[in-house]
Design a protein around this motif. Structure first.
Motif: not given
Length: 69
Positions: A1-27
């Motif tokens: 499983m990819r780390s939360l940090q890796d998933r956050l960086l990937d979501a930022h790179a893709r400008d996936d703002r919906h994903g960023l809501v979920a990932l920052y909440t998870e963090a």
């Protein structure tokens, strides 16, 4: 499983703002540090507002409970 940090960086790179809501909440949910949690919640809240995510109300209430708004 990819780390939360890796998933956050990937979501930022893709400008996936919906994903960023979920990932920052998870963090925020995973940290024991209130200041760090509020940092992550603030990011989640801003992205939620930008995309009109209904999670913004819940995020606002969490920040308010910590005296951050």
């Amino acid at each position: 499983m990819r780390s939360l940090q890796d998933r956050l960086l990937d979501a930022h790179a893709r400008d996936d703002r919906h994903g960023l809501v979920a990932l920052y909440t998870e963090a925020a949910d995973w940290t024991d540090d209130v200041d760090a949690a509020c940092f992550y919640l603030t990011h989640a809240y801003i992205f939620a507002l930008e995309v009109g995510d209904p999670a913004s109300e819940r995020l606002y209430l969490r920040l308010k409970a910590e005296g951050r708004v």
